[in-house]
Scaffold this motif. Structure first.
Motif, PDB file in Angstrom:
ATOM      1  N   LEU A  92       0.841  -1.212   0.000  1.00  0.00           N
ATOM      2  CA  LEU A  92       0.000   0.000   0.000  1.00  0.00           C
ATOM      3  C   LEU A  92       0.872   1.257   0.000  1.00  0.00           C
ATOM      4  O   LEU A  92       0.570   2.247  -0.677  1.00  0.00           O
ATOM      5  N   ARG A  93       1.975   1.180   0.757  1.00  0.00           N
ATOM      6  CA  ARG A  93       2.873   2.354   0.806  1.00  0.00           C
ATOM      7  C   ARG A  93       3.548   2.564  -0.552  1.00  0.00           C
ATOM      8  O   ARG A  93       3.732   3.696  -0.994  1.00  0.00           O
ATOM      9  N   GLU A  94       3.915   1.459  -1.222  1.00  0.00           N
ATOM     10  CA  GLU A  94       4.533   1.576  -2.549  1.00  0.00           C
ATOM     11  C   GLU A  94       3.547   2.240  -3.522  1.00  0.00           C
ATOM     12  O   GLU A  94       3.915   3.168  -4.257  1.00  0.00           O
ATOM     13  N   LEU A  95       2.302   1.776  -3.499  1.00  0.00           N
ATOM     14  CA  LEU A  95       1.285   2.364  -4.380  1.00  0.00           C
ATOM     15  C   LEU A  95       1.107   3.845  -4.080  1.00  0.00           C
ATOM     16  O   LEU A  95       1.056   4.674  -4.998  1.00  0.00           O
ATOM     17  N   GLU A 154      -2.686   8.951  -0.964  1.00  0.00           N
ATOM     18  CA  GLU A 154      -2.799   7.788  -0.086  1.00  0.00           C
ATOM     19  C   GLU A 154      -3.832   6.797  -0.623  1.00  0.00           C
ATOM     20  O   GLU A 154      -5.019   7.094  -0.682  1.00  0.00           O
ATOM     21  N   VAL A 155      -3.335   5.635  -0.982  1.00  0.00           N
ATOM     22  CA  VAL A 155      -4.193   4.553  -1.458  1.00  0.00           C
ATOM     23  C   VAL A 155      -4.665   3.707  -0.276  1.00  0.00           C
ATOM     24  O   VAL A 155      -5.727   3.096  -0.321  1.00  0.00           O
ATOM     25  N   GLY A 156      -3.864   3.695   0.760  1.00  0.00           N
ATOM     26  CA  GLY A 156      -4.210   2.913   1.945  1.00  0.00           C
ATOM     27  C   GLY A 156      -3.220   3.192   3.048  1.00  0.00           C
ATOM     28  O   GLY A 156      -2.260   3.939   2.849  1.00  0.00           O
ATOM     29  N   ARG A 205      -2.719  -4.135  10.050  1.00  0.00           N
ATOM     30  CA  ARG A 205      -3.736  -4.496   9.057  1.00  0.00           C
ATOM     31  C   ARG A 205      -3.559  -3.589   7.836  1.00  0.00           C
ATOM     32  O   ARG A 205      -3.547  -2.368   7.974  1.00  0.00           O
ATOM     33  N   PRO A 206      -3.470  -4.183   6.654  1.00  0.00           N
ATOM     34  CA  PRO A 206      -3.399  -3.353   5.439  1.00  0.00           C
ATOM     35  C   PRO A 206      -4.787  -2.855   5.050  1.00  0.00           C
ATOM     36  O   PRO A 206      -5.632  -3.623   4.611  1.00  0.00           O
ATOM     37  N   ARG A 207      -5.013  -1.533   5.252  1.00  0.00           N
ATOM     38  CA  ARG A 207      -6.345  -0.965   5.017  1.00  0.00           C
ATOM     39  C   ARG A 207      -6.320  -0.108   3.758  1.00  0.00           C
ATOM     40  O   ARG A 207      -5.632   0.918   3.707  1.00  0.00           O
ATOM     41  N   ALA A 208      -7.076  -0.519   2.754  1.00  0.00           N
ATOM     42  CA  ALA A 208      -7.190   0.305   1.547  1.00  0.00           C
ATOM     43  C   ALA A 208      -8.113   1.487   1.835  1.00  0.00           C
ATOM     44  O   ALA A 208      -8.946   1.426   2.739  1.00  0.00           O
TER      45      ALA A 208
END
Ligand SMILES: Cc1cc2nc3c(=O)[nH]c(=O)nc-3n(C[C@H](O)[C@H](O)[C@H](O)COP(=O)(O)OP(=O)(O)OC[C@H]3O[C@@H](n4cnc5c(N)ncnc54)[C@H](O)[C@@H]3O)c2cc1C
Length: 175
Positions: free
Chosen positions: A20-23, A30-32, A114-117
Motif C-alpha cells: 500500500l505504501r509503494e502504491l 494515499e491509497v491505503g 492491518r493493510p487498510r485500503a
C-alpha cells in the motif's frame, strides 16, 4: 519466484502495508494505510460457546481450549509489533462484559498491522504499477476470513485468465 530479490514467472504482490505504501508513493496520494491491532490469547476453554462482540471487543473461543480477545485499532503508533496498556484495556473490557473470563491466564499478547485500503475493501487483480503482474492486498480486518476466496479468484485469474473479481474489489475502486 524470487531470484536474487527479483520476482520472476507469474507474480502476485501480496505485500500488505508495504504494498500500500509503494502504491501511495508512486501515485502521490494515499491509497491505503496501516492500522495496528493488539490482541491476546487467554487460557480459557469454551470451545462450544459462540463468539461474542461486546463493548467493541471480540471474544472468540477456539477449539483448542484457548480464547482470543481483540483488538485495538490504531492509526498512530510507534512500534508495529509491541503491545501496551491499550491491550490491557481491551482485556479489561472483555472481562467486564464476560465476568466468567476473570482470572483466566493471559497466554500470549501480540500485535500486527492491518493493510487498510482507502476503500476499506480488498484490492485484487491486475497490479496498477507492475504491468503483467497482480496484486492481492487490502485484507484489513477480514484478511484471514477472505483468504480462501481471495486465493480462489486470484488463482482463477492468474492461472486460467478467468476474471471473477467483484468490481468493488478491483484496484481502480481504491485508487
Ligand atoms: C490484532 C489483529 C486481529 C485480526 N483479526 C482478524 C480476524 O479475526 N479475521 C480476519 O479475517 N482478519 C483479521 N485480521 C486482519 C488480518 O491479519 C489481515 O487482513 C491479513 O493479515 C492480511 O494478510 P496479507 O497476507 O494480505 O498481508 P500481511 O499479513 O500484512 O502479509 C504481508 C507479508 O508480505 C511481506 N512482504 C512485504 N514486502 C515484501 C516484499 N517486497 N517481498 C516479499 N514479501 C514482502 C510482509 O513481510 C508480510 O509478511 C487481524 C489483524 C490484526 C492486527
Amino acid at each position: 519466484m524470487l531470484r536474487e530479490g527479483v520476482p520472476s514467472g507469474l507474480v502476485i504482490h501480496a505485500t500488505g502495508v508495504a504494498g500500500l505504501r509503494e502504491l501511495s508513493a508512486h501515485l502521490g496520494r494515499e491509497v491505503g494505510n496501516a492500522v495496528k491491532g493488539q490482541a491476546a490469547l487467554l487460557h480459557f476453554a469454551a470451545p462450544d460457546s459462540p463468539q461474542i462482540f461486546a463493548d467493541g471487543v471480540h471474544v472468540v473461543p477456539h477449539e483448542d481450549g484457548t480464547t482470543g480477545i481483540g483488538s485495538t485499532s490504531e492509526r498512530e503508533f510507534d512500534n508495529p509489533g509491541t503491545t501496551d496498556a491499550q491491550l490491557d484495556e481491551v482485556i479489561e473490557r472483555a472481562m467486564a462484559a464476560m465476568p466468567v473470563l476473570h482470572g483466566a491466564r493471559v497466554i500470549e499478547r501480540w500485535a500486527g498491522l492491518r493493510p487498510r485500503a482507502r476503500s476499506r475493501a480488498p484490492i485484487l487483480g491486475a497490479h496498477p504499477l507492475h504491468r503483467g503482474e497482480f496484486i492481492a492486498n487490502g485484507g484489513f480486518k477480514i484478511g484471514f476470513g477472505m483468504a480462501p476466496k481471495v486465493a480462489q479468484v486470484m488463482a482463477d485469474l492468474v492461472l486460467e485468465g478467468r476474471d471473477a473479481i467483484p468490481d468493488g474489489f478491483r484496484a481502480e475502486a481504491s485508487l
